[in-house]
Motif scaffolding. Structure first.
Motif, PDB file in Angstrom:
ATOM      1  N   ARG A 267       0.840  -1.202   0.000  1.00 18.53           N
ATOM      2  CA  ARG A 267       0.000   0.000   0.000  1.00 18.53           C
ATOM      3  C   ARG A 267       0.874   1.250   0.000  1.00 18.53           C
ATOM      4  NH1 ARG A 267      -4.516   1.628   4.614  1.00 18.53           N
ATOM      5  NH2 ARG A 267      -5.200   3.579   3.629  1.00 18.53           N
ATOM      6  N   LYS A 268       1.932   1.239   0.806  1.00 20.23           N
ATOM      7  CA  LYS A 268       2.864   2.364   0.819  1.00 20.23           C
ATOM      8  C   LYS A 268       3.579   2.492  -0.523  1.00 20.23           C
ATOM      9  CE  LYS A 268       3.800   2.173   5.800  1.00 20.23           C
ATOM     10  NZ  LYS A 268       4.840   1.935   6.842  1.00 20.23           N
ATOM     11  N   LYS A 269       3.881   1.348  -1.139  1.00 21.63           N
ATOM     12  CA  LYS A 269       4.560   1.375  -2.432  1.00 21.63           C
ATOM     13  C   LYS A 269       3.674   2.026  -3.495  1.00 21.63           C
ATOM     14  CE  LYS A 269       7.093  -2.149  -3.435  1.00 21.63           C
ATOM     15  NZ  LYS A 269       7.550  -3.512  -3.841  1.00 21.63           N
ATOM     16  N   PHE A 270       2.376   1.705  -3.478  1.00 24.29           N
ATOM     17  CA  PHE A 270       1.458   2.342  -4.423  1.00 24.29           C
ATOM     18  C   PHE A 270       1.407   3.852  -4.196  1.00 24.29           C
ATOM     19  CE2 PHE A 270      -0.592  -1.899  -5.114  1.00 24.29           C
ATOM     20  CZ  PHE A 270      -0.514  -1.896  -6.498  1.00 24.29           C
ATOM     21  N   ALA A 271       1.453   4.272  -2.926  1.00 19.28           N
ATOM     22  CA  ALA A 271       1.444   5.709  -2.626  1.00 19.28           C
ATOM     23  C   ALA A 271       2.698   6.381  -3.180  1.00 19.28           C
ATOM     24  CB  ALA A 271       1.347   5.925  -1.115  1.00 19.28           C
ATOM     25  N   ARG A 272       3.849   5.712  -3.059  1.00 23.02           N
ATOM     26  CA  ARG A 272       5.094   6.277  -3.593  1.00 23.02           C
ATOM     27  C   ARG A 272       5.051   6.346  -5.118  1.00 23.02           C
ATOM     28  NH1 ARG A 272       7.447   3.084   0.614  1.00 23.02           N
ATOM     29  NH2 ARG A 272       7.944   1.420  -0.858  1.00 23.02           N
ATOM     30  N   ILE A 273       4.426   5.351  -5.746  1.00 24.78           N
ATOM     31  CA  ILE A 273       4.305   5.365  -7.205  1.00 24.78           C
ATOM     32  C   ILE A 273       3.455   6.552  -7.650  1.00 24.78           C
ATOM     33  CG2 ILE A 273       3.361   4.127  -9.195  1.00 24.78           C
ATOM     34  CD1 ILE A 273       4.067   1.512  -7.713  1.00 24.78           C
ATOM     35  N   ARG A 274       2.339   6.780  -6.959  1.00 23.54           N
ATOM     36  CA  ARG A 274       1.481   7.925  -7.298  1.00 23.54           C
ATOM     37  C   ARG A 274       2.227   9.241  -7.089  1.00 23.54           C
ATOM     38  NH1 ARG A 274      -2.389   4.660  -4.617  1.00 23.54           N
ATOM     39  NH2 ARG A 274      -2.084   5.841  -2.687  1.00 23.54           N
ATOM     40  N   GLU A 275       3.013   9.306  -6.026  1.00 25.61           N
ATOM     41  CA  GLU A 275       3.788  10.514  -5.751  1.00 25.61           C
ATOM     42  C   GLU A 275       4.833  10.752  -6.840  1.00 25.61           C
ATOM     43  OE1 GLU A 275       6.912  12.180  -2.358  1.00 25.61           O
ATOM     44  OE2 GLU A 275       5.609  10.478  -1.904  1.00 25.61           O
ATOM     45  N   LEU A 276       5.512   9.684  -7.261  1.00 25.99           N
ATOM     46  CA  LEU A 276       6.520   9.804  -8.315  1.00 25.99           C
ATOM     47  C   LEU A 276       5.886  10.261  -9.622  1.00 25.99           C
ATOM     48  CD1 LEU A 276       9.431   9.340  -9.317  1.00 25.99           C
ATOM     49  CD2 LEU A 276       8.805   6.947  -9.752  1.00 25.99           C
ATOM     50  N   GLN A 277       4.749   9.670  -9.972  1.00 22.50           N
ATOM     51  CA  GLN A 277       4.067  10.054 -11.207  1.00 22.50           C
ATOM     52  C   GLN A 277       3.622  11.512 -11.152  1.00 22.50           C
ATOM     53  OE1 GLN A 277       0.643   7.658 -12.160  1.00 22.50           O
ATOM     54  NE2 GLN A 277       0.477   8.475 -14.228  1.00 22.50           N
ATOM     55  N   ALA A 278       3.092  11.932 -10.002  1.00 19.09           N
ATOM     56  CA  ALA A 278       2.647  13.319  -9.859  1.00 19.09           C
ATOM     57  C   ALA A 278       3.824  14.287  -9.974  1.00 19.09           C
ATOM     58  CB  ALA A 278       1.940  13.502  -8.518  1.00 19.09           C
ATOM     59  N   THR A 279       4.964  13.905  -9.411  1.00 18.12           N
ATOM     60  CA  THR A 279       6.156  14.753  -9.489  1.00 18.12           C
ATOM     61  C   THR A 279       6.604  14.913 -10.931  1.00 18.12           C
ATOM     62  OG1 THR A 279       6.902  14.118  -7.277  1.00 18.12           O
ATOM     63  CG2 THR A 279       8.570  14.974  -8.788  1.00 18.12           C
ATOM     64  N   TRP A 280       6.663  13.815 -11.661  1.00 15.62           N
ATOM     65  CA  TRP A 280       7.078  13.878 -13.065  1.00 15.62           C
ATOM     66  C   TRP A 280       6.112  14.715 -13.888  1.00 15.62           C
ATOM     67  CZ3 TRP A 280       8.568   7.996 -13.695  1.00 15.62           C
ATOM     68  CH2 TRP A 280       9.860   7.815 -13.186  1.00 15.62           C
ATOM     69  N   GLU A 281       4.810  14.580 -13.613  1.00 15.27           N
ATOM     70  CA  GLU A 281       3.827  15.361 -14.364  1.00 15.27           C
ATOM     71  C   GLU A 281       3.929  16.846 -14.026  1.00 15.27           C
ATOM     72  OE1 GLU A 281       0.158  13.535 -13.317  1.00 15.27           O
ATOM     73  OE2 GLU A 281       0.370  11.868 -14.745  1.00 15.27           O
TER      74      GLU A 281
END
Length: 208
Positions: A80-94
Motif C-alpha cells: 500500500r505504501k509502495k502504491f502511494a510512492r508510485i502515485r507521488e513519483l508520477q505526480a512529481t514527473w507530471e
C-alpha cells in the motif's frame, strides 16, 4: 571543437526519458501488485488453516493461523505504501515535466539537473571526483562522484541541499544510490562527455 567552447552542454533526449518513465511506472506497479497477490494468498491460506482448526488442537491451529496471517498483513501494508510512492513519483514527473539539459560544463564547474530542479545544482570542479559507468537492470548509468568531504555548505557548491538531491545521495532511489544520468537519455556520447570533462579540468575529471 571544445577549444572554441566556453560551455559544453549535454542535452536530454526527451522521447527516451518519456518512454523510460512509462516503463518505470509500469514495472513498479507490477512489483506492487505481485506483493498484493502474495499477501492475499498468505491471508487466504491462514483463513483455510483457521477454518480447518478443530478438535482438541483447535486453539493451537487458530494460533498458528494467526501467526501465519501476520506476514500477509505486513506485506499488504508495505505494498500500500509502495502504491502511494508510485502515485507521488508520477505526480512529481507530471508537475515538473521533462528537463531539456542533463548537464553543463564550463571552466568554472559542472551544473546538473535533477527531475524536480533543472539546472539547479552547481559544483565547482574541485567538488567533483569524477564519473563512472555502472549497469543496473540492463541499463547503463553515468554516475557522478563527489569529492570526499563535499557538503551543501562547501565553497562554491549550490543546490546540493535540494530535497531530491539529498534523497538520491542518502539512499537508493529506483535501485541506485547517488547522482546519476541514464546513458540512453543523453544526446552526447560518453567518449565526448569524457573529453569535455578532461578539457575543463586539465585531465583530472574523467569517466572511468
Amino acid at each position: 571543437m571544445l577549444q572554441d567552447q566556453q560551455e559544453y552542454v549535454v542535452e536530454v533526449d526527451q522521447d527516451v526519458v518519456a518512454a523510460a518513465r512509462v516503463r518505470t511506472l509500469r514495472l513498479l506497479r507490477i512489483s506492487a501488485w505481485t506483493g498484493v497477490v502474495g499477501g492475499g494468498l498468505i491471508l487466504v491460506l491462514a483463513g483455510v488453516m483457521a477454518a480447518l482448526a478443530t478438535g482438541p488442537l483447535g486453539g493451537t491451529g487458530f494460533m498458528l493461523a494467526a501467526l501465519m496471517a501476520v506476514p500477509g498483513v505486513i506485506l499488504l501494508a508495505s505494498e500500500r505504501k509502495k502504491f502511494a510512492r508510485i502515485r507521488e513519483l508520477q505526480a512529481t514527473w507530471e508537475r515538473y515535466g521533462l528537463p531539456d539539459v542533463a548537464m553543463r560544463m564550463s571552466a568554472q564547474g559542472l551544473r546538473i539537473s535533477v527531475d524536480t530542479a533543472p539546472d539547479h545544482v552547481f559544483l565547482p570542479w574541485l567538488a567533483v571526483a569524477g564519473f563512472h559507468v555502472r549497469t543496473w537492470r540492463g541499463q547503463q548509468l553515468l554516475m557522478l562522484g563527489l569529492a570526499p568531504g563535499v557538503t551543501p555548505a562547501s565553497p562554491g557548491v549550490i543546490g546540493l541541499d535540494h530535497p531530491d538531491v539529498q534523497r538520491v545521495l542518502s539512499r537508493k532511489v529506483l535501485g541506485v544510490k547517488g547522482l546519476r544520468f541514464a546513458v540512453p537519455t543523453l544526446r552526447r556520447p560518453l567518449p565526448e562527455i569524457d573529453q569535455a570533462a578532461a578539457y575543463f579540468t586539465q585531465g583530472r575529471v574523467r569517466i572511468s
